[in-house]
Design a protein around this motif. Structure first.
Motif, short mmCIF file in Angstrom:
data_model
loop_
_atom_site.label_atom_id
_atom_site.label_comp_id
_atom_site.label_asym_id
_atom_site.label_seq_id
_atom_site.Cartn_x
_atom_site.Cartn_y
_atom_site.Cartn_z
N TYR A 58 0.80 -1.23 0.00
CA TYR A 58 0.00 0.00 0.00
C TYR A 58 0.84 1.28 0.00
N GLY A 59 2.16 1.16 0.03
CA GLY A 59 3.02 2.34 -0.03
C GLY A 59 2.93 3.24 1.18
N CYS A 60 2.59 2.68 2.34
CA CYS A 60 2.47 3.46 3.57
C CYS A 60 3.57 3.05 4.54
N ARG A 61 4.27 4.05 5.09
CA ARG A 61 5.34 3.77 6.04
C ARG A 61 4.94 4.33 7.41
N LEU A 62 4.90 3.45 8.40
CA LEU A 62 4.61 3.89 9.77
C LEU A 62 5.86 4.57 10.32
N THR A 63 5.65 5.69 11.01
CA THR A 63 6.81 6.46 11.48
C THR A 63 7.07 6.31 12.97
N SER A 64 6.13 5.71 13.70
CA SER A 64 6.32 5.54 15.14
C SER A 64 5.46 4.40 15.67
N PRO A 65 5.84 3.84 16.83
CA PRO A 65 5.00 2.79 17.44
C PRO A 65 3.58 3.30 17.74
N GLU A 66 3.47 4.56 18.14
CA GLU A 66 2.15 5.14 18.44
C GLU A 66 1.28 5.14 17.18
N GLU A 67 1.87 5.53 16.07
CA GLU A 67 1.14 5.54 14.80
C GLU A 67 0.70 4.11 14.44
N GLY A 68 1.59 3.15 14.69
CA GLY A 68 1.26 1.75 14.43
C GLY A 68 0.10 1.26 15.26
N ARG A 69 0.09 1.62 16.55
CA ARG A 69 -1.02 1.21 17.43
C ARG A 69 -2.35 1.74 16.91
N LYS A 70 -2.36 2.98 16.46
CA LYS A 70 -3.60 3.56 15.93
C LYS A 70 -4.00 2.88 14.62
N ALA A 71 -3.02 2.70 13.72
CA ALA A 71 -3.31 2.14 12.40
C ALA A 71 -3.78 0.69 12.50
N PHE A 72 -3.24 -0.06 13.47
CA PHE A 72 -3.57 -1.48 13.59
C PHE A 72 -4.66 -1.75 14.63
N ALA A 73 -5.41 -0.73 15.01
CA ALA A 73 -6.50 -0.92 15.99
C ALA A 73 -7.56 -1.87 15.44
N SER A 74 -7.85 -1.76 14.15
CA SER A 74 -8.87 -2.60 13.49
C SER A 74 -8.65 -2.53 11.99
N ILE A 75 -9.37 -3.35 11.25
CA ILE A 75 -9.30 -3.29 9.78
C ILE A 75 -9.75 -1.91 9.31
N GLU A 76 -10.80 -1.38 9.92
CA GLU A 76 -11.33 -0.06 9.56
C GLU A 76 -10.27 1.02 9.79
N ALA A 77 -9.56 0.93 10.93
CA ALA A 77 -8.50 1.91 11.24
C ALA A 77 -7.36 1.80 10.22
N MET A 78 -7.03 0.58 9.82
CA MET A 78 -5.96 0.38 8.85
C MET A 78 -6.36 0.98 7.50
N ALA A 79 -7.61 0.78 7.10
CA ALA A 79 -8.09 1.34 5.83
C ALA A 79 -8.03 2.87 5.87
N ALA A 80 -8.46 3.46 6.98
CA ALA A 80 -8.43 4.92 7.11
C ALA A 80 -6.99 5.43 7.06
N TYR A 81 -6.08 4.70 7.71
CA TYR A 81 -4.67 5.10 7.70
C TYR A 81 -4.11 5.07 6.27
N ILE A 82 -4.42 4.02 5.53
CA ILE A 82 -3.95 3.90 4.14
C ILE A 82 -4.52 5.03 3.30
N GLU A 83 -5.81 5.30 3.44
CA GLU A 83 -6.43 6.37 2.65
C GLU A 83 -5.79 7.72 2.93
N ALA A 84 -5.39 7.95 4.17
CA ALA A 84 -4.79 9.24 4.56
C ALA A 84 -3.31 9.34 4.20
N ASN A 85 -2.62 8.20 4.09
CA ASN A 85 -1.16 8.22 3.96
C ASN A 85 -0.58 7.57 2.71
N GLN A 86 -1.43 7.03 1.86
CA GLN A 86 -0.91 6.33 0.68
C GLN A 86 -0.21 7.30 -0.25
N LYS A 87 0.96 6.90 -0.72
CA LYS A 87 1.73 7.77 -1.61
C LYS A 87 1.52 7.36 -3.06
#
Length: 87
Positions: A58-87
């Protein structure tokens, strides 16, 4: 089906494949269920695999453990993270 719904379904299939969750079908994973702890019960090794999957697929790079915890909270959270950060 919306682009977001397609991304959610794609993520479910990718998570199952990357983590070898053969006993789980995409429809078994609730969009908002926790991925770690009580939900799918994933662990820190799984988090590393998911981090690599986000970068490769998906071309998304996590920059911190905190960001990872938020992104991996659920499938929905991961999708939102990708939509916001995809390059």
């Amino acid at each position: 089906m919306s682009a977001h719904s397609e991304l959610v379904e794609s993520l479910k299939r990718d998570v199952i494949e990357v983590l070898n969750l053969e006993e789980i079908a995409p429809e078994d994973i609730e969009n908002d269920a926790p991925l770690f702890g009580e939900g799918l019960g994933l662990d820190s090794i799984d988090a590393l695999e998911l981090t690599l999957m986000l970068e490769r697929s998906y071309g998304c790079r996590l920059t911190s453990p905190e960001e990872g915890r938020k992104a991996f909270a659920s499938i929905e959270a991961m999708a939102a993270y990708i939509e916001a950060n995809q390059k």
